[in-house]
Design an enzyme around this catalytic site. Structure first.
Site, short mmCIF file in Angstrom:
data_model
loop_
_atom_site.label_atom_id
_atom_site.label_comp_id
_atom_site.label_asym_id
_atom_site.label_seq_id
_atom_site.Cartn_x
_atom_site.Cartn_y
_atom_site.Cartn_z
N ASP A 34 0.80 -1.12 -0.01
CA ASP A 34 -0.20 0.12 0.07
C ASP A 34 1.03 1.36 0.06
OD1 ASP A 34 -2.34 1.51 0.00
OD2 ASP A 34 -2.58 1.19 2.29
N HIS A 51 2.30 3.45 -8.95
CA HIS A 51 2.18 2.27 -9.28
C HIS A 51 3.12 1.61 -10.11
CE1 HIS A 51 -1.84 2.65 -7.64
NE2 HIS A 51 -2.25 3.18 -8.56
N LEU A 145 10.36 -20.83 -4.62
CA LEU A 145 9.52 -19.78 -3.97
C LEU A 145 8.15 -19.87 -4.44
CD1 LEU A 145 9.06 -17.25 -1.92
CD2 LEU A 145 9.49 -15.85 -4.30
#
Ligand code: IPE
Ligand code: IPE
Ligand code: MG
Length: 256
Positions: A34, A51, A145
């Site tokens: 965020d 962004h 991962l």
């Protein structure tokens, strides 16, 4: 199904501190990414710039997770509620997602990352859906991962869908109501096969879950960082892990 995880010791840094309990790295870290908008605003830039810079932080967080031996990383990239943003911002975000998939998937595959998507990928443009499915297929054999990206994700939707699926299984005679316990219910969630997050990090200083992994977060440690997502880097990841290792996880039992 994904393999059970083992807790791994953090890489040693400095002298050992014998008074503390043994330090273990979280197997599963989830991040609420965020603060892109505020980062851009502080620089007098359009939100898109925030962004875009957030995309770089995604790369850094994946590298950090690998470096720290974290086995599962879940990134909250777009919430089911984020569709309510202005159409131009939604278009910018989906455009960046498209770009990211095209430019990053080969690298992720090479790094041994296995990508999965939770949420509602079907709400994105057909070409993005195709890219996502291709990325999941391409990386399906990897296990360094386990990276989950939450896209158009909302935990209440997820829980509701699981409740419907469980009810349908009962109605179809495939599941006895008395056999519907917590593990069985969790097997109907989008995250089936993934251990619950040990650590949830939220950047930007906001202190809430915003409809993220509500079932799975039951005993997660929450770490809120004041850094805005585009500024997030290796040191912030390490700081969150360090805070996690200081916490005493009791799961309702008595300390010790
Ligand atoms: C996070 O940054 C990105 C998404 C939610 C898609 P924000 O866009 O929420 O940034 P702030 O919270 O307005 O600063
Ligand atoms: C949560 O951030 C969703 C993502 C990070 C993808 P938001 O910025 O959408 O959350 P609220 O609106 O501040 O709760
Ligand atoms: Mg926000």
């Amino acid at each position: 199904m994904q393999p059970a995880t083992e807790q791994r010791p953090l890489p040693a840094s400095g002298p050992p501190e014998p008074e503390l309990p043994p330090r273990t790295a979280p197997a599963h870290v989830a991040i609420i990414m965020d603060g892109n908008g505020r980062w851009a605003k502080a620089r007098g830039l359009p939100r898109l710039a925030g962004h875009r810079a957030g995309g770089e932080a995604v790369r850094r967080s994946i590298a950090a997770a690998i470096r720290h031996g974290v086995r599962f990383l879940t990134l909250y990239a777009f919430s089911a509620e984020n569709w309510a943003r202005p159409a131009s911002e939604v278009l910018d975000l989906t455009g960046l997602l498209r770009h990211y998939l095209k430019s990053e998937i080969a690298n992720l595959a090479e790094e041994g990352v296995r990508l999965s998507v939770i949420g509602e990928p079907g709400r994105f443009a057909p070409d993005i859906q195709t890219e996502l499915a291709a990325a999941e297929r391409l990386t399906a054999g990897n296990e360094r991962l386990f990276l989950t990206i939450a896209l158009s994700y909302g935990a209440r939707n997820e829980i509701l869908a699981a409740a419907r699926a469980a009810a349908a299984a009962v109605l179809a005679g495939k599941l006895r109501l008395e056999d519907l316990d917590e593990p069985r219910f969790a097997s109907f969630l989008a995250t089936a096969g993934t251990p619950d997050p040990d650590l949830i990090i939220r950047t930007s200083g906001e202190r809430r879950l915003s409809n993220f992994l509500l079932w799975q977060a039951a005993y997660a440690e929450l770490v809120y960082l004041d850094v805005l997502w585009p500024d997030f880097g290796e040191a912030d990841f390490a700081a969150a892990l360090a805070e996690y290792t200081q916490r005493e996880r009791r799961f309702g039992a008595r300390p010790g």
